[in-house]
Design an enzyme around this catalytic site. Structure first.
Site, PDB file in Angstrom:
ATOM      1  N   LYS A  87      49.348 -22.995 -92.187  1.00 29.10           N
ATOM      2  CA  LYS A  87      49.516 -24.290 -92.047  1.00 29.10           C
ATOM      3  C   LYS A  87      50.520 -25.054 -92.772  1.00 29.10           C
ATOM      4  O   LYS A  87      51.301 -25.840 -92.193  1.00 29.10           O
ATOM      5  CB  LYS A  87      48.109 -24.866 -92.141  1.00 29.10           C
ATOM      6  CG  LYS A  87      46.795 -24.629 -91.501  1.00 29.10           C
ATOM      7  CD  LYS A  87      45.475 -25.086 -91.609  1.00 29.10           C
ATOM      8  CE  LYS A  87      44.520 -24.585 -91.002  1.00 29.10           C
ATOM      9  NZ  LYS A  87      43.123 -24.701 -91.248  1.00 29.10           N
TER      10      LYS A  87
ATOM     11  N   GLN B 107      39.874 -27.142 -96.275  1.00 27.20           N
ATOM     12  CA  GLN B 107      39.390 -25.814 -95.574  1.00 27.20           C
ATOM     13  C   GLN B 107      37.949 -25.282 -95.665  1.00 27.20           C
ATOM     14  O   GLN B 107      37.648 -25.339 -96.927  1.00 27.20           O
ATOM     15  CB  GLN B 107      40.658 -24.597 -96.101  1.00 27.20           C
ATOM     16  CG  GLN B 107      40.816 -23.404 -95.356  1.00 27.20           C
ATOM     17  CD  GLN B 107      41.192 -23.344 -94.114  1.00 27.20           C
ATOM     18  OE1 GLN B 107      42.328 -24.157 -93.705  1.00 27.20           O
ATOM     19  NE2 GLN B 107      40.380 -22.845 -93.093  1.00 27.20           N
TER      20      GLN B 107
ATOM     21  N   ASP C 116      41.336 -32.589 -88.163  1.00 29.15           N
ATOM     22  CA  ASP C 116      40.590 -31.333 -87.730  1.00 29.15           C
ATOM     23  C   ASP C 116      39.677 -31.939 -86.547  1.00 29.15           C
ATOM     24  O   ASP C 116      38.991 -31.228 -85.779  1.00 29.15           O
ATOM     25  CB  ASP C 116      39.786 -30.984 -88.697  1.00 29.15           C
ATOM     26  CG  ASP C 116      40.568 -29.477 -89.262  1.00 29.15           C
ATOM     27  OD1 ASP C 116      41.236 -28.975 -88.778  1.00 29.15           O
ATOM     28  OD2 ASP C 116      40.079 -29.416 -90.557  1.00 29.15           O
TER      29      ASP C 116
END
Ligand code: NAP
Length: 283
Positions: free
Chosen positions: A51, A95, A118
């Site tokens: 990322k 995460q 997200d």
């Protein structure tokens, strides 16, 4: 049979984001993504590094916050709160999975919905349900982008998703439904799974089990999308589909690696760009 090249489509999406980012920077805005990593899960470390690399490529600022597995819920929430307030941070992602003892839902809900790149916050999930959203969840949206890139029409197709997680399976079903697919979502309680999957025009496997989808579960000419990211007995990355056995039955199939994975990251870049635009009144 065509092997869908997720790396290629992802590179095209990132190039588009890079160009738009260049334009944004001319207006004085550099999109910023904060990535929180708690603990030392090796797979999570790889995802976070990928990322960060993607952010560099498209011209975003990325900031990583690596916290020890012993971090308390309060400390983690305090960091999220701080990032919610920062104007130079447009997207926040934590995460997952988090180490035991930390409440993932509480962390997701603490992220400001407008920075939730997200698209896991319940406000964003609800907006996806009704089709009025700013952000789409990265993996399912990446899959839709891949289908579009290959002109695979969902309208009227029999779509079967194996897996009903909040991150992949459920939103995948919703996005296929938005494009007029007839959707069935299967899970561990589904009876006669292979009877259902073998009628799918488009089959998405998001199970987390190596070689779960075998040739007898797939219809001739089906489109097979493999979301799985598993390790085989030799530690090699592999998907949920028995690729070698299934590929010759398919019209299209995604490989692992090089299929869905890269698309997840390029969608994250799209979402972060959108967040930066929204937060600066430029969308
Ligand atoms: P998850 O939360 O563990 O969900 C797995 C789903 O599979 C569950 O809904 C489960 O059903 C279902 N399942 C398990 N055994 C089954 C069986 N025998 N028959 C039918 N369904 C069964 O996993 P996830 O987060 O959705 O991830 C799935 C896979 O995708 C993993 O390999 C993950 O690493 C990968 N992934 C890849 C990306 C990417 O970018 N490529 C992104 C996210 C995830 P129940 O609900 O009944 O338990």
């Amino acid at each position: 049979m065509i092997i869908i090249d997720g790396k290629k489509v992802s590179a095209q999406v990132k190039e588009q984001v890079r160009l738009e980012c260049e334009e944004l920077r001319k207006k004085g805005v550099t999109p910023g993504l904060a990535v929180i990593l708690v603990g030392d899960d090796p797979a999570s470390r790889v995802y976070v590094n990928n990322k960060k690399k993607a952010c560099e490529l498209v011209g975003f600022k990325s900031e990583e916050f690596t916290l020890p597995a012993t971090t308390s819920q309060e400390e983690l929430l305090a960091l999220v709160e701080e990032l919610n307030e920062r104007e130079d941070i447009n997207g926040i992602l934590c995460q997952l999975p988090l180490p035991k003892g930390l409440d993932e839902n509480a962390v997701i809900e603490a992220i400001s919905p407008i920075k939730d790149v997200d698209a896991f916050h319940k406000q964003n999930v609800g907006r996806i349900m009704i089709g009025d959203y700013d952000f789409l969840p990265c993996t399912p949206a990446g899959i839709m982008e891949m289908l579009h890139a290959y002109d695979i029409d969902v309208d009227g197709k029999n779509c079967v998703v194996i897996g009903r997680s909040n991150i992949v399976g459920k939103p995948m079903g919703m996005l296929l439904l938005h494009e007029n697919g007839t959707v069935t979502i299967c899970h561990s309680h589904t009876k006669n799974l292979s009877e259902i999957t073998s009628k799918a025009d488009i089959l998405v496997a998001a199970v987390g089990k190596t070689k779960f989808v075998t040739a007898d579960m797939v219809a001739d000419g089906a489109v097979v999308i493999d979301v799985g990211m598993n390790r085989d007995e030799n530690g090699k990355l592999c998907g949920d589909v028995d690729f070698e056995a299934v590929k010759d039955k398919c019209s299209y199939i995604t490989p692992v690696p090089g299929g869905v994975g890269p698309m997840t990251i390029s969608t994250l870049m799209k979402n972060t760009l959108k967040a930066a635009k929204l937060q600066n009144g430029l969308d």
